[in-house]
Design a protein around this motif. Structure first.
Motif, mmCIF file in Angstrom:
data_model
loop_
_atom_site.group_PDB
_atom_site.id
_atom_site.type_symbol
_atom_site.label_atom_id
_atom_site.label_comp_id
_atom_site.label_asym_id
_atom_site.label_seq_id
_atom_site.Cartn_x
_atom_site.Cartn_y
_atom_site.Cartn_z
ATOM 1 N N VAL A 150 -23.145 47.577 26.545
ATOM 2 C CA VAL A 150 -23.408 46.539 27.545
ATOM 3 C C VAL A 150 -22.546 46.837 28.775
ATOM 4 O O VAL A 150 -21.368 46.490 28.820
ATOM 5 N N ALA A 151 -23.136 47.539 29.719
ATOM 6 C CA ALA A 151 -22.441 47.893 30.970
ATOM 7 C C ALA A 151 -21.092 48.546 30.704
ATOM 8 O O ALA A 151 -20.080 48.219 31.312
ATOM 9 N N GLY A 152 -21.087 49.487 29.741
ATOM 10 C CA GLY A 152 -19.873 50.225 29.436
ATOM 11 C C GLY A 152 -18.992 49.601 28.375
ATOM 12 O O GLY A 152 -17.986 50.192 27.979
ATOM 13 N N ARG A 153 -19.367 48.434 27.879
ATOM 14 C CA ARG A 153 -18.582 47.759 26.846
ATOM 15 C C ARG A 153 -19.365 47.769 25.537
ATOM 16 O O ARG A 153 -20.548 47.405 25.502
ATOM 17 N N ARG A 154 -18.721 48.174 24.445
ATOM 18 C CA ARG A 154 -19.401 48.295 23.157
ATOM 19 C C ARG A 154 -19.442 46.964 22.416
ATOM 20 O O ARG A 154 -18.460 46.243 22.335
ATOM 21 N N LEU A 155 -20.616 46.655 21.874
ATOM 22 C CA LEU A 155 -20.810 45.502 21.007
ATOM 23 C C LEU A 155 -21.507 45.993 19.750
ATOM 24 O O LEU A 155 -22.487 46.745 19.826
ATOM 25 N N VAL A 156 -21.033 45.593 18.576
ATOM 26 C CA VAL A 156 -21.575 46.061 17.301
ATOM 27 C C VAL A 156 -22.395 44.947 16.664
ATOM 28 O O VAL A 156 -21.961 43.796 16.604
ATOM 29 N N THR A 157 -23.606 45.298 16.199
ATOM 30 C CA THR A 157 -24.449 44.327 15.510
ATOM 31 C C THR A 157 -24.709 44.784 14.081
ATOM 32 O O THR A 157 -24.988 45.964 13.827
ATOM 33 N N TYR A 158 -24.610 43.854 13.158
ATOM 34 C CA TYR A 158 -24.996 44.048 11.761
ATOM 35 C C TYR A 158 -26.189 43.141 11.491
ATOM 36 O O TYR A 158 -26.077 41.917 11.553
ATOM 37 N N ASN A 159 -27.324 43.736 11.194
ATOM 38 C CA ASN A 159 -28.574 43.025 10.963
ATOM 39 C C ASN A 159 -28.823 43.017 9.457
ATOM 40 O O ASN A 159 -29.173 44.033 8.866
#
Length: 273
Positions: A150-159
């Motif tokens: 996200v615009a250079g920032r990491r976000l981790v999702t667990y589905n």
């Protein structure tokens, strides 16, 4: 079964958003695809975390449901195969069922956690015909993990899609595999654990495990069912959940109980920070 399918249909995003809108939803294979896409177009989410998504199944007109939605919404997607649906395809044209994560932002490093403990309820048996009522399958329950830039920032999702058969102890063991995996990311990395838990995550054993791992409820709508009632004296079940961790603040949590395009209601929330 370890293969992950990807597609890129989102235009390039240049500016960081003030907030992110997230939707989590078990879409019941996409059998009411128009109703599903109509809702998703209207909610205009940044990230979609979807369970029970079909690929090449007869019941959903042989469509790649994840790709169909991603094209319609102009989003990137990753799809992880949970099961091969033996009653929905053929040897030469197999059908699959799994989880899909969609994003307006680039999706990086997708991978699967195939849970070590499974119910084996769905495995085929020689004495059962390969027809829809028996839902014979190959594979097992999974978590689809993805990192979103996200615009250079990491976000981790667990589905997640935890087992619908068996006991809560089995489901909790599957959830604990996800929470353990999440320890591999720094506490300052925003993380989302969301999906169809097939249990009430407000129960003490689950709430303790989630809280100990540093996650908080992102939707915060106590005792609000996320599935329709099936009888006069039933209220439905609260089995769809989303939890977040890291330097973000969840808000605007909602269960969209007017949406009838699935046997689950969508849940949504925003993240700021």
């Amino acid at each position: 079964m370890q293969e992950i399918i990807t597609g890129k249909f989102a235009p390039r995003m240049l500016w960081p958003p003030k907030s992110l809108r997230i939707v989590d939803w078990n879409i019941d294979r996409g059998q009411q695809l128009r109703g599903v896409t109509d809702f998703l177009v209207g909610v205009n989410a940044d990230i979609l975390i979807l369970q029970e998504v079909d690929l090449n199944a007869r019941r959903t007109n042989r469509l790649n449901i994840a790709e169909t939605i991603a094209r319609k919404l102009e989003m990137n997607y990753v799809f992880g195969r949970e099961f091969e649906e033996l009653a929905q395809g053929s040897k030469n044209s197999p059908a699959y069922h799994g989880q899909a994560t969609l994003s307006k932002w680039p999706i990086l490093n997708p991978r699967l956690i195939r849970f070590s403990k499974q119910s084996h309820f769905w495995q085929p048996h020689w004495f059962l015909p390969k027809i829809e009522p028996f839902q014979e399958r190959l594979g097992g329950r999974i978590a689809l993990v993805a990192e979103i830039n996200v615009a250079g920032r990491r976000l981790v999702t667990y589905n997640l899609h935890l087992e619908s058969r068996g006991t809560d102890a089995l489901r909790i063991s599957q959830l604990e595999e996800v929470l353990w995996d999440a320890t591999g990311y720094d506490d300052e990395c925003p993380s989302i654990v969301a999906g169809d838990f097939n249990l009430d995550a407000s129960k003490p054993a689950v709430a303790f495990a989630v809280g100990k791992a540093g996650f908080q409820d992102a939707v915060a709508t106590p005792h609000t069912p996320t599935t329709p009632a099936h009888g006069l004296f039933e209220r439905g079940r609260q089995i769809d959940w989303a939890f977040v961790r890291g330097p973000v603040r969840p808000g605007s949590g909602q269960v969209h109980r007017r949406i009838k395009a699935s046997d689950h209601y969508p849940i949504s929330f925003t993240l700021t920070g």
